[in-house]
Design an enzyme around this catalytic site. Sequence first.
Site, PDB file in Angstrom:
ATOM      1  N   THR A 160      -2.907   1.333   6.571  1.00 10.93           N
ATOM      2  CA  THR A 160      -2.835   0.276   5.732  1.00 10.93           C
ATOM      3  C   THR A 160      -3.039  -0.983   6.684  1.00 10.93           C
ATOM      4  OG1 THR A 160      -1.180  -1.063   4.339  1.00 10.93           O
ATOM      5  CG2 THR A 160      -0.291   0.167   6.128  1.00 10.93           C
TER       6      THR A 160
ATOM      7  N   THR B  52       0.846  -1.137   0.013  1.00 12.67           N
ATOM      8  CA  THR B  52       0.079  -0.128   0.178  1.00 12.67           C
ATOM      9  C   THR B  52       0.780   1.181   0.142  1.00 12.67           C
ATOM     10  OG1 THR B  52      -1.755  -1.368   1.135  1.00 12.67           O
ATOM     11  CG2 THR B  52      -1.740   1.122   1.200  1.00 12.67           C
TER      12      THR B  52
ATOM     13  N   ARG C 293     -15.039  -8.160  -2.648  1.00 10.11           N
ATOM     14  CA  ARG C 293     -14.681  -7.434  -1.416  1.00 10.11           C
ATOM     15  C   ARG C 293     -14.385  -5.926  -1.605  1.00 10.11           C
ATOM     16  NH1 ARG C 293      -9.750  -6.063   1.027  1.00 10.11           N
ATOM     17  NH2 ARG C 293      -9.655  -6.015   3.225  1.00 10.11           N
TER      18      ARG C 293
HETATM   19  N1  ASP Z   1      -5.947  -2.460   3.852  1.00  5.30           N
HETATM   20  C1  ASP Z   1      -6.080  -3.012   2.410  1.00  5.30           C
HETATM   21  C2  ASP Z   1      -7.384  -3.791   2.508  1.00  5.30           C
HETATM   22  O1  ASP Z   1      -7.695  -4.392   3.497  1.00  5.30           O
HETATM   23  C3  ASP Z   1      -4.870  -3.899   2.460  1.00  5.30           C
HETATM   24  C4  ASP Z   1      -3.649  -3.035   2.346  1.00  5.30           C
HETATM   25  O2  ASP Z   1      -3.157  -2.354   3.312  1.00  5.30           O
HETATM   26  O3  ASP Z   1      -3.009  -2.613   1.309  1.00  5.30           O
HETATM   27  O4  ASP Z   1      -7.752  -3.859   1.311  1.00  5.30           O
END
Ligand code: ASP
Length: 165
Positions: free
Chosen positions: A80, A29, A57
């Site tokens: 993130t 991320t 999702r």
């Molecule tokens: N927070 C993101 C998700 O759950 C994952 C990530 O940190 O890239 O989609």
Amino acid sequence: MLKKSKEVLLDSDKAKAHLGISTEPYLGTVGAIALDKNGNLAAGTSTGGTTNKMTGRIGDSPIIGAGNYANNDSVAVSCTGTGDIYIRVAAAHEVASLYKYKKLSIEKAAQETIKEVAALGGTGGIISIDKNGKVGYAWTKDKLGMYHGEARVGEEPKVFWPLAK
Ligand code: ASP
């Protein structure tokens, strides 16, 4: 290989496996937070979501208040990690609320919020900045290598790669 694992993984886990390294690269991320000279706060979060996610999702990143939030009256936040938990905690807005209503410093507000995420089994990190330009970084212990940086007008840019907490 990743599909066979039947696990839900974060971008960084995927990068780790892809690179064949055991240290946490945190190449997934990208989050950004900014305060301009007119007092405008902004936050952005870019992600590929989680590997092996269910079709359809929607993670926390595009949900304002969960993985991302900015309001000129308080803070800008980008998150993130295990997004489903960030949604439950309304993490980005939680940082704003703790700052605005509980009058915590931005650093403390980010730390308290990541504790709430961790308490529900979540992992990841938070970057945040308040309307006065103070920053708050927090991450769960397993994300020790999550790097982040700061750029301020008239100053050399700084990059942090925390190794231990
Ligand atoms: N927070 C993101 C998700 O759950 C994952 C990530 O940190 O890239 O989609």
